[in-house]
Design a protein around this motif. Structure first.
Motif, short mmCIF file in Angstrom:
data_model
loop_
_atom_site.label_atom_id
_atom_site.label_comp_id
_atom_site.label_asym_id
_atom_site.label_seq_id
_atom_site.Cartn_x
_atom_site.Cartn_y
_atom_site.Cartn_z
N GLY A 87 -23.53 -14.21 -12.87
CA GLY A 87 -24.41 -15.07 -13.49
C GLY A 87 -24.72 -14.93 -14.86
N TRP A 88 -24.63 -13.74 -15.13
CA TRP A 88 -24.75 -13.29 -16.67
C TRP A 88 -23.41 -13.76 -17.49
N HIS A 89 -22.32 -13.67 -16.83
CA HIS A 89 -21.07 -14.31 -17.62
C HIS A 89 -21.23 -15.86 -17.63
N MET A 90 -21.51 -16.51 -16.45
CA MET A 90 -21.89 -17.93 -16.50
C MET A 90 -22.67 -18.18 -17.47
N GLY A 91 -23.97 -17.42 -17.46
CA GLY A 91 -25.13 -18.01 -18.58
C GLY A 91 -24.54 -17.94 -20.13
N LEU A 121 -17.06 -11.88 -19.77
CA LEU A 121 -17.57 -11.16 -20.83
C LEU A 121 -19.30 -11.25 -20.29
N ASN A 122 -20.04 -10.30 -21.14
CA ASN A 122 -21.40 -10.55 -20.66
C ASN A 122 -22.12 -9.91 -22.32
N THR A 123 -23.50 -10.52 -22.53
CA THR A 123 -24.16 -9.98 -23.70
C THR A 123 -24.96 -8.72 -23.29
N ALA A 124 -24.50 -7.81 -24.14
CA ALA A 124 -25.38 -6.47 -24.21
C ALA A 124 -26.52 -6.45 -25.29
N PHE A 158 -28.45 -1.13 -18.74
CA PHE A 158 -28.69 -2.31 -17.96
C PHE A 158 -27.34 -3.38 -18.11
N TYR A 159 -26.20 -2.90 -18.61
CA TYR A 159 -25.03 -3.91 -18.81
C TYR A 159 -24.54 -4.03 -17.71
N THR A 160 -24.62 -5.28 -17.03
CA THR A 160 -24.01 -5.70 -15.85
C THR A 160 -22.43 -5.92 -15.75
N LEU A 161 -21.69 -5.15 -14.98
CA LEU A 161 -20.33 -5.34 -14.72
C LEU A 161 -19.62 -4.68 -15.98
N ALA A 162 -20.24 -3.70 -16.54
CA ALA A 162 -19.93 -2.90 -17.93
C ALA A 162 -18.23 -2.66 -17.55
N GLU A 163 -17.97 -2.08 -16.41
CA GLU A 163 -16.67 -1.17 -16.35
C GLU A 163 -15.54 -2.47 -16.05
N HIS A 164 -16.06 -3.51 -16.01
CA HIS A 164 -15.15 -4.96 -15.34
C HIS A 164 -14.92 -5.90 -16.24
N LEU A 165 -15.66 -6.01 -17.53
CA LEU A 165 -15.49 -6.79 -18.53
C LEU A 165 -14.33 -6.88 -19.63
N ASP A 166 -13.99 -7.81 -19.83
CA ASP A 166 -12.79 -8.06 -20.83
C ASP A 166 -13.27 -7.96 -22.17
N TYR A 167 -14.64 -8.59 -22.63
CA TYR A 167 -15.14 -8.52 -23.65
C TYR A 167 -16.58 -8.24 -23.67
N TYR A 168 -17.17 -7.72 -24.82
CA TYR A 168 -18.60 -7.19 -24.80
C TYR A 168 -19.01 -8.06 -25.86
N LEU A 169 -20.53 -8.75 -25.65
CA LEU A 169 -21.26 -9.43 -26.73
C LEU A 169 -22.25 -8.56 -27.19
N VAL A 170 -22.32 -7.79 -28.21
CA VAL A 170 -23.27 -6.85 -28.66
C VAL A 170 -24.30 -7.45 -29.64
N GLY A 181 -27.25 -9.71 -35.38
CA GLY A 181 -25.93 -10.28 -35.25
C GLY A 181 -25.33 -10.17 -33.71
N VAL A 182 -24.35 -11.27 -33.41
CA VAL A 182 -23.82 -11.00 -32.00
C VAL A 182 -22.41 -10.71 -32.28
N PHE A 183 -22.06 -9.59 -31.88
CA PHE A 183 -20.53 -9.15 -32.20
C PHE A 183 -19.75 -9.11 -30.88
N LEU A 184 -18.33 -9.69 -31.18
CA LEU A 184 -17.59 -9.71 -30.00
C LEU A 184 -16.80 -8.63 -30.09
N ILE A 185 -16.59 -7.74 -29.14
CA ILE A 185 -15.89 -6.39 -28.99
C ILE A 185 -14.96 -6.54 -27.85
N LYS A 186 -13.76 -6.16 -28.10
CA LYS A 186 -12.85 -6.33 -26.84
C LYS A 186 -12.82 -5.05 -26.17
N LYS A 187 -12.81 -5.04 -24.78
CA LYS A 187 -12.52 -3.92 -23.82
C LYS A 187 -11.36 -3.11 -24.54
#
Length: 381
Positions: A87-91, A121-124, A158-170, A181-187
């Motif tokens: 749901g966090w990715h879908m959101g 991906l998910n937002t941190a 509380f970063y859901t699916l942390a180990e299984h994401l391809d990108y992090y939005l921080v 700022g919202v930063f895109l960081i690749k796994k």
């Protein structure tokens, strides 16, 4: 990717139901081990579910909010942690499709990868020092402008699916002007590690570990956008009550099945014939129907509303989360009273539902914020 090749909401629902049939059993196994049901997540990636909310321009279906929430509920009926995790990715995808404010280069690359490969991906956002970001704390994670681009330091919880994401939005505070700022960081980026801290009685299978950012160097275009206070509510957060509604429904069905089958020799017939049992099941089902009306009524209103109308829906969204989660908790409690002490056994799905549904109390928006906002509304403050 067969969900992306469907022509109607009914067809998507039917196909999804076939894909998620094993989720309950798999989720139960991971619950006992407190590990992520990655098999379930992979199914959702492979069948195209992760891309349903992506813009049509990039190959997604840009499904309406009300349809997406219905699918989230169906997943949660089988396994709550799986639904909350995806749901966090879908959101994030739904929000991007609504706002369309990422740089074009990243929209082309990331969104197409979501469609073609099921990229996640998910937002941190949450931090120990600030608590829930909905309370307005200043992020301690910092972004410093350098000649090479950006230097990021900080830690997210509380970063859901942390180990299984391809990108992090921080989300990080930009030192230069104090903006967010919202930063895109690749796994795999140097300086990014996952600290496996997640050990919770509820939603323990979501793998919501800490994301540690130590001297992370990013290119200048890693800044997706600068956060600004929005007039529109974050409609995508309704995936939270949708998840807990699904758990509540699953509890009712488990209790009903037990009531039809269990016939103690003291009465010589199934307990489904006992008035108090029927009373509890009936009350639980009424709560479910009320919750459905609230959740899908508000989301349908959003789908059909103009921008100006949507700006007035903050309280509706907050009320929906507050009401549905409280109802879901009560649904589970009533169901457990039907089954009795057996519902506390680890072997009973109800014990899992009991623990997981209570996590909803700590997902945003918080109950005290909702009540205070309602008071301000009625007092015209």
């Amino acid at each position: 990717m067969d969900l992306l090749k469907t022509s109607s909401a009914n067809e998507r629902e039917e196909r999804l139901l076939k894909h998620i049939k094993p989720f309950n059993k798999i989720g139960a196994q991971h619950d006992r081990k407190q590990t992520v049901p990655i098999e379930n997540i992979q199914v959702l990636r492979d069948c195209g579910y992760a891309a349903l909310a992506v813009e049509k321009e990039f190959g997604g279906l840009e499904v309406p909010l009300s349809e997406w929430l219905r699918l989230q509920e169906l997943i949660a009926r089988e396994d709550g942690p799986t639904a909350l995790s995806i749901g966090w990715h879908m959101g994030t995808m739904y929000q991007e499709a609504q706002e369309k404010n990422w740089p074009k280069i990243h929209r082309q690359h990331v969104l197409k990868a979501v469609v073609n490969n099921g990229l996640l991906l998910n937002t941190a956002a949450t931090e120990k020092a600030t608590g829930s970001p909905t309370r307005g704390g200043v992020f301690q994670t910092s972004a410093k402008k350098t000649s090479e681009g950006w230097l990021i330091n900080g830690e997210k919880t509380f970063y859901t699916l942390a180990e299984h994401l391809d990108y992090y939005l921080v989300l990080a505070t930009i030192e230069e002007d104090g903006s967010t700022g919202v930063f895109l960081i690749k796994k795999g980026t140097e300086g990014v590690t996952i600290n496996p801290t997640w050990d919770m009685v509820a939603m323990g299978s979501t793998g919501s570990h800490d994301l540690v950012l130590d001297q992370v160097i990013l290119q200048e275009d890693a800044l997706l956008k600068v956060q600004v206070r929005k007039e529109l509510p974050q409609a995508w957060l309704l995936h939270i009550p949708a998840c807990y509604l699904g758990i509540g429904y699953a509890a009712i069905q488990e209790a009903a099945t037990y009531a039809r089958k269990y016939a103690p020799n003291s009465i010589g017939k199934p307990i489904a014939t006992i008035p108090t049992v029927r009373q509890r099941l009936g009350e639980a089902m009424l709560l479910y129907q009320q919750s459905q009306s609230i959740l899908y009524g508000v989301s349908k209103q959003w789908d059909e509303a103009s921008i100006d109308e949507r700006k007035t829906m903050h309280l509706s969204f907050m009320m929906t989360k507050h009401s549905v989660v409280q109802h879901a908790i009560n649904m589970v409690d009533l169901s457990m009273k039907v089954v009795g002490a057996q519902s506390l056994a680890h072997a009973s799905p109800l014990s899992r539902y009991y623990r997981n549904v209570r996590a909803g109390l700590h997902n945003p928006p918080m109950d005290d914020q909702t009540v205070e906002f309602a008071a301000k509304t009625v007092l015209n403050e």
